[in-house]
Design a protein around this motif. Structure first.
Motif, short mmCIF file in Angstrom:
data_model
loop_
_atom_site.label_atom_id
_atom_site.label_comp_id
_atom_site.label_asym_id
_atom_site.label_seq_id
_atom_site.Cartn_x
_atom_site.Cartn_y
_atom_site.Cartn_z
N UNK A 281 0.81 -1.22 0.00
CA UNK A 281 0.00 0.00 0.00
C UNK A 281 0.84 1.27 0.00
N UNK A 282 2.13 1.17 0.36
CA UNK A 282 3.00 2.35 0.37
C UNK A 282 3.52 2.71 -1.01
N UNK A 283 3.39 1.81 -1.97
CA UNK A 283 3.90 2.07 -3.32
C UNK A 283 2.88 2.94 -4.04
N UNK A 284 3.16 4.24 -4.07
CA UNK A 284 2.20 5.20 -4.62
C UNK A 284 2.40 5.44 -6.12
N UNK A 285 3.54 5.07 -6.68
CA UNK A 285 3.81 5.34 -8.08
C UNK A 285 3.60 4.07 -8.91
N UNK A 286 2.86 4.15 -10.01
CA UNK A 286 2.67 2.95 -10.85
C UNK A 286 3.96 2.50 -11.52
N UNK A 287 4.95 3.40 -11.61
CA UNK A 287 6.22 3.03 -12.24
C UNK A 287 7.11 2.20 -11.33
N UNK A 288 6.71 2.03 -10.06
CA UNK A 288 7.52 1.30 -9.08
C UNK A 288 6.84 -0.02 -8.74
N UNK A 289 7.62 -1.10 -8.71
CA UNK A 289 7.10 -2.43 -8.38
C UNK A 289 7.79 -2.94 -7.12
N UNK A 290 7.00 -3.46 -6.20
CA UNK A 290 7.55 -4.09 -4.99
C UNK A 290 7.63 -5.60 -5.24
N UNK A 291 8.84 -6.14 -5.12
CA UNK A 291 9.06 -7.58 -5.36
C UNK A 291 9.59 -8.20 -4.07
N UNK A 292 8.86 -9.16 -3.53
CA UNK A 292 9.29 -9.91 -2.34
C UNK A 292 9.48 -11.36 -2.77
N UNK A 293 10.73 -11.78 -2.89
CA UNK A 293 11.02 -13.14 -3.33
C UNK A 293 10.63 -14.15 -2.24
N UNK A 294 10.16 -15.31 -2.68
CA UNK A 294 9.78 -16.36 -1.74
C UNK A 294 11.06 -17.02 -1.18
N UNK A 295 11.25 -17.04 0.16
CA UNK A 295 12.46 -17.65 0.72
C UNK A 295 12.35 -19.18 0.72
#
Length: 454
Positions: free
Chosen positions: A319-333
């Motif tokens: 929810x903190x990613x306000x810009x559409x040009x930015x992607x949040x990637x959380x890799x599966x450990x």
């Protein structure tokens, strides 16, 4: 166990009931003998927990109980139907984590049918003892409670916020006066030292007197530092409660199910909500700093489910990613050895690093990953394609209140506490936080932790 029947039981079925249960929480706390600020803490924690349980799980049953084991205290339980999806419970616990700070003890009871949050606040020593007769009388009086209107509760919360702000201003003025006295004292100490240094060879008594004076001044400086830490902790706690209440009221008023608003009203409420959220973020940072400086943070090691931690961060940080040009990637450990550390501290470190990356990344991605190269350590890596940090400032960003200057930072709001606090927590966990960055290309923060906390 105390054996007393519940003082009061009520149900949150719709959003408006949150105001009623907040009022009940404050009135029950007052009746049982809690002091003013503790009444606000109980009411705020209960309303936040009740609102989140209602939104995610359904109707909430709230129970107030007087307990005497091991001390006289008020216990508040909020119970809702258990979720079918375990990830829902994980996200819920992350959402209500902030309310945990307002109560002395806190536990979650999770059964196949129900999820119950149990909170406790101890009564002050001056409060009347919770005898069976007094508890019975309280129960009889509380049956007559009737909730007021939401507007009245909103006005009361505003009054509480104003009182907290006035108290904060008084503390600030007191701290300023203390700092002025300390500066004057330091000038006096330097003058005394310069005067006596020429006489050191002639009289040993002068040396003794000088060091005695310096020891006294050093003690005063330590006292001032401790006063500052207490000030930060107290003010942060007292300001957080009413600000959280304002956010809840804005959400309620702007809810599609509430009375329709004009475009201007909705715009103004959005501005109020945004400002309150910014203020809440600043207060949380001050609270974290006070806890770290007080030395009261002690890691509680346990086996950590990194998949669950990464999943919760993926949900809460998106929810903190306000810009559409930015992607949040959380890799599966996957394929990692067991990590034994303090999960709460680790989650806070990763949250601070991800927040920092999102804040300074205009396009590209912010990525969280876990890496194991063998041995007895594990690396948790947060990378971004943001503005980067100049080489001469890469160590200074870990100093309290320091913020990188430059055109790229304009419009970015912050206090400069996130990275220093993250490094302090990593040190407590027996690890190391390092930074690699190229200005204009991005940054990589690496948290290196021992597999088992020392």
């Amino acid at each position: 166990m105390n054996g007393h029947p519940p003082l009061l039981r009520t149900v949150i079925s719709v959003e408006h009931d949150v105001f009623a249960v907040r009022q009940h929480g404050r009135e029950v706390a007052a009746a049982i003998g809690l002091e003013g600020q503790d009444q606000i803490r109980v009411a705020t924690a209960l309303s936040e927990v009740g609102r989140q349980l209602l939104a995610r799980l359904g109707p909430v049953t709230v129970t107030f109980e007087a307990v005497t084991d091991p001390h006289d205290a008020l216990t508040v339980s909020a119970s809702a139907p258990a979720p079918a999806d375990p990830d829902t419970l994980t996200r819920l616990l992350a959402e209500i984590d902030g309310a945990r700070r307002l109560m002395e003890t806190w536990r979650i009871e999770d059964t196949p049918d129900r999820v119950t949050v149990v909170m406790r606040r101890r009564l002050p020593a001056a409060a009347l003892a919770l005898t069976a007769a007094r508890v019975a009388a309280l129960r009889s009086d509380l049956k007559r409670l009737r909730p007021g209107r939401p507007v009245e509760e909103f006005v009361l919360q505003n009054q509480q916020l104003l009182a907290a702000l006035q108290e904060a201003e008084a503390h600030r003025d007191q701290l300023l006066r203390l700092n002025e006295e300390l500066e004057e004292t330091n000038r006096g100490v330097l003058a005394l030292y310069n005067e006596l240094s020429a006489e050191l060879e002639e009289t040993n008594r002068g040396v003794v007197a000088l060091y005695a004076e310096l020891d006294d001044r050093s003690a005063k400086l330590r006292d001032a530092s401790e006063a500052k830490t207490r000030f930060l902790a107290n003010v942060s706690h007292e300001m957080r409660a009413p600000v959280t209440a304002i956010l809840g009221l804005v959400r309620l008023i702007t809810d599609p199910g509430s009375d329709p608003l004009t475009d201007e009203q909705r715009t103004q409420l959005t501005l109020i909500g945004g400002s309150a959220q910014d203020m809440l973020n600043r207060v949380n940072e001050l609270l974290d700093l006070a806890k770290a400086e007080s030395g009261r943070l002690v890691p509680v090691p346990a086996e950590v489910d990194l998949a669950a931690v990464f999943g919760a961060l993926r949900g809460t940080m998106r929810s903190l990613v306000a810009r559409p040009e930015v992607e949040l990637v959380v890799e599966e450990p996957v394929g990692l050895p067991t990590l034994v550390t303090d999960e709460v501290m680790l989650t806070q470190v990763l949250r601070n690093l991800l927040t920092n990356g999102i804040k300074f990344t205009l396009s590209g991605e912010v990525r969280l990953a876990a890496r194991y190269a063998g041995g007895d350590t594990l690396d948790l890596v947060v990378t971004d394609t943001g503005i980067g940090i100049a080489a001469d400032e890469q160590q200074r960003v870990f100093e309290e209140f320091y913020q990188v200057r430059g055109d790229a930072q304009q419009g970015v709001i912050g206090t400069g506490l996130g990275l220093p606090y993250a490094r302090s927590l990593v040190t407590l966990l027996g690890g190391e936080l390092t930074l690699e960055s190229t200005e204009g290309e991005g940054s990589t923060f690496t948290v290196t932790l021992p597999l088992v906390i020392p």
